[in-house]
Design a protein around this motif. Structure first.
Motif, short mmCIF file in Angstrom:
data_model
loop_
_atom_site.label_atom_id
_atom_site.label_comp_id
_atom_site.label_asym_id
_atom_site.label_seq_id
_atom_site.Cartn_x
_atom_site.Cartn_y
_atom_site.Cartn_z
N CYS A 198 0.86 -1.14 -0.06
CA CYS A 198 -0.12 0.01 -0.03
C CYS A 198 1.00 1.24 -0.02
CB CYS A 198 -0.77 -0.06 1.16
SG CYS A 198 -1.68 1.49 1.45
N ALA A 255 0.18 4.17 0.88
CA ALA A 255 0.04 5.21 2.06
C ALA A 255 0.66 4.40 3.33
CB ALA A 255 -1.39 5.21 2.19
N CYS A 256 0.38 3.28 3.69
CA CYS A 256 0.89 2.75 5.01
C CYS A 256 2.15 1.88 4.89
CB CYS A 256 -0.21 1.99 5.84
SG CYS A 256 -1.00 0.53 4.91
N PHE A 311 -0.11 -6.33 1.55
CA PHE A 311 -1.38 -6.93 1.32
C PHE A 311 -1.52 -7.91 0.21
CE2 PHE A 311 -1.78 -3.01 3.66
CZ PHE A 311 -2.61 -3.22 4.80
N CYS A 316 -4.87 0.24 0.28
CA CYS A 316 -5.56 -0.80 0.99
C CYS A 316 -6.81 -0.14 1.30
CB CYS A 316 -4.68 -1.32 2.19
SG CYS A 316 -4.51 -0.15 3.74
N CYS A 330 -5.70 5.51 5.10
CA CYS A 330 -4.75 5.48 3.91
C CYS A 330 -5.60 6.00 2.63
CB CYS A 330 -4.55 3.92 3.50
SG CYS A 330 -3.64 3.09 4.76
ZN LIG Z 1 -2.77 1.28 3.76
#
Ligand SMILES: [Zn+2]
Length: 82
Positions: A17, A19-20, A24, A57, A62
């Motif tokens: 992801c 953003a984080c 995943f 995600c 996010c």
């Molecule tokens: Zn994320």
């Protein structure tokens, strides 16, 4: 029997992801692609668009980060315009 959480999700490719920066299963992420026409990232639910994928995600935080993340092409056409 091992616990599922051993760092290796069983089966299928994983993506990070943006953003984080956690990994995943690819199937649980939403793919976005940088599109020049749109001047930023556009959703690519079918994963059919060419270009580098940016994955997001399901975490709402996010999604918020991602809205600010927007990669802008550094392309200036000779100064101000339009
Ligand atoms: Zn994320």
């Amino acid at each position: 029997m091992r616990p599922a959480d051993d760092g290796k999700p069983s089966g299928g490719p994983t993506r990070m992801c943006v953003a984080c920066r956690k990994r995943f299963p690819k199937s649980s992420l939403r793919r976005h692609v940088l599109a020049d026409d749109a001047g930023g990232l556009v959703p690519d639910p079918r994963a059919t668009m060419p270009g580098r994928g940016h994955y997001l995600c399901a975490n709402p935080e996010c999604a918020e980060k991602f809205s600010k993340y927007s990669v802008r092409p550094r392309r200036r056409r000779g100064g101000q315009g339009e």
